[in-house]
Design an enzyme around this catalytic site. Sequence first.
Site, PDB file in Angstrom:
ATOM      1  N   ASP A   1      15.140 -92.739 -25.689  1.00  0.00           N
ATOM      2  CA  ASP A   1      16.411 -93.438 -25.514  1.00  0.00           C
ATOM      3  C   ASP A   1      16.357 -94.854 -26.095  1.00  0.00           C
ATOM      4  O   ASP A   1      15.279 -95.416 -26.301  1.00  0.00           O
ATOM      5  CB  ASP A   1      16.735 -93.590 -24.018  1.00  0.00           C
ATOM      6  CG  ASP A   1      17.077 -92.259 -23.353  1.00  0.00           C
ATOM      7  OD1 ASP A   1      16.988 -91.208 -24.006  1.00  0.00           O
ATOM      8  OD2 ASP A   1      17.434 -92.306 -22.155  1.00  0.00           O
TER       9      ASP A   1
ATOM     10  N   HIS B   1      11.222 -94.123 -24.405  1.00  0.00           N
ATOM     11  CA  HIS B   1      12.100 -95.038 -25.141  1.00  0.00           C
ATOM     12  C   HIS B   1      11.414 -95.418 -26.449  1.00  0.00           C
ATOM     13  O   HIS B   1      10.262 -95.874 -26.420  1.00  0.00           O
ATOM     14  CB  HIS B   1      12.389 -96.281 -24.300  1.00  0.00           C
ATOM     15  CG  HIS B   1      13.106 -95.962 -23.013  1.00  0.00           C
ATOM     16  ND1 HIS B   1      12.441 -95.467 -21.915  1.00  0.00           N
ATOM     17  CD2 HIS B   1      14.415 -96.032 -22.681  1.00  0.00           C
ATOM     18  CE1 HIS B   1      13.322 -95.264 -20.939  1.00  0.00           C
ATOM     19  NE2 HIS B   1      14.527 -95.585 -21.374  1.00  0.00           N
TER      20      HIS B   1
HETATM   21 NI    NI Z   1      18.985 -96.366 -21.886  1.00  0.00          NI
END
Ligand code: NI
Length: 284
Positions: free
Chosen positions: A93, A235
Site C-alpha cells: 500500500d 507498504h
Molecule cells: Ni494506506
Amino acid sequence: MDFDEVAVPAEENAVNPGSPLRVLAEAAAPTTGPDTGTEHPGAVEAPAVSESPTSGPAVSVSPVPQPLAPTVNRSVPIRVIDPGKPMVALTFDDGPKIRTTLPILDTLLAYQSAATFFVVGIQVADNQVALVRMAAEGHEIGNHTFSHVELAGMLPEDQSAELERNQSAVASVIGMPPRLVRPTFGSYDQALRTNVQMPLILWSVDTLDWKYRDPARIVAAVLDSVRDGDIILMHDIYDSTVQALQTLVPELISRGYQLVTVSELAAARGIGLEPGKIFANARH
Ligand code: NI
C-alpha cells in the site's frame, strides 16, 4: 467514470497482445534501442529503470506529457499458477514511490513472482515509471484512494470522488483503471460497500512494517503466521520493507508458496470478487 464490475481473470493482469497496455505501448512509443532479436517485436525499451535499483531516484519522469515507453522486460516469464498448490498474495500500500517500489519490483521479477500494489492517486504523477513497470511485469494495481483519506464516514459522493480520481490517475498512465479497492486504514462503512463498484480487499497477515521499520521483524511477522491463502499487508514506501522482501520472497517460495496477485488468488480458489465484497484471505 466506468468501474469494471467483472471479476478479473488472472491472465488479464499479464501483458498480452490484446491488452490495453500493449495497445498503448505500440501506439504511443516508437521502437527504440538495440534490436536484440526479441520475440516481442512491439516491445520497446524504456529509460533505464532497473539498472540501479537502490541508487535513489535515477529515473526522472518529465511532467510534460509525452509518449510513455513502458518497460517491457523481455525476461519477464509467463507465470503458471497451480491452483492446487499453496499460494499467498503479497500486497503493498501507499506507493508508488520510485526509490522503494522499483527495488521491490526487481526482487519480484528475479523470483518470477507477482504482487498487488494498492496505489495512492496523488503518488502517481511523480512515480509513473513504477506504475508502468507494475503493469508490464504482471502485477495487479489496486485503488487506495486519491489522497489517502479515511473513506468511512464520508458522504457517499465524496467516497466515490476519491476513488474515481484514483481510477483516472492510474488509467492515465497504464490505460486501464484498478479493479480492486483497499480502503485506507482497512476502514469502511455500509455506504462504501453499497456504492463502491469494486471489491474491498483487506488482509490476513499484517506485518506492521510501517511501525517497526525492521526487516527481520517484517520477515518474522510473515513466516511465523503465514498460511495458504493469506493476503499479506506491507507498504512499498520503506527501505526496511525493500530489504525484508529480499529474504521473504525466496523463503516463501522455498516453503512451497506461489506468490500471486489478489485476483489470481481469488480466481484460483473459485472466489468471486463482486462489487462491495470484503475479501481478506482465501484460507482453506
Ligand atoms: Ni494506506
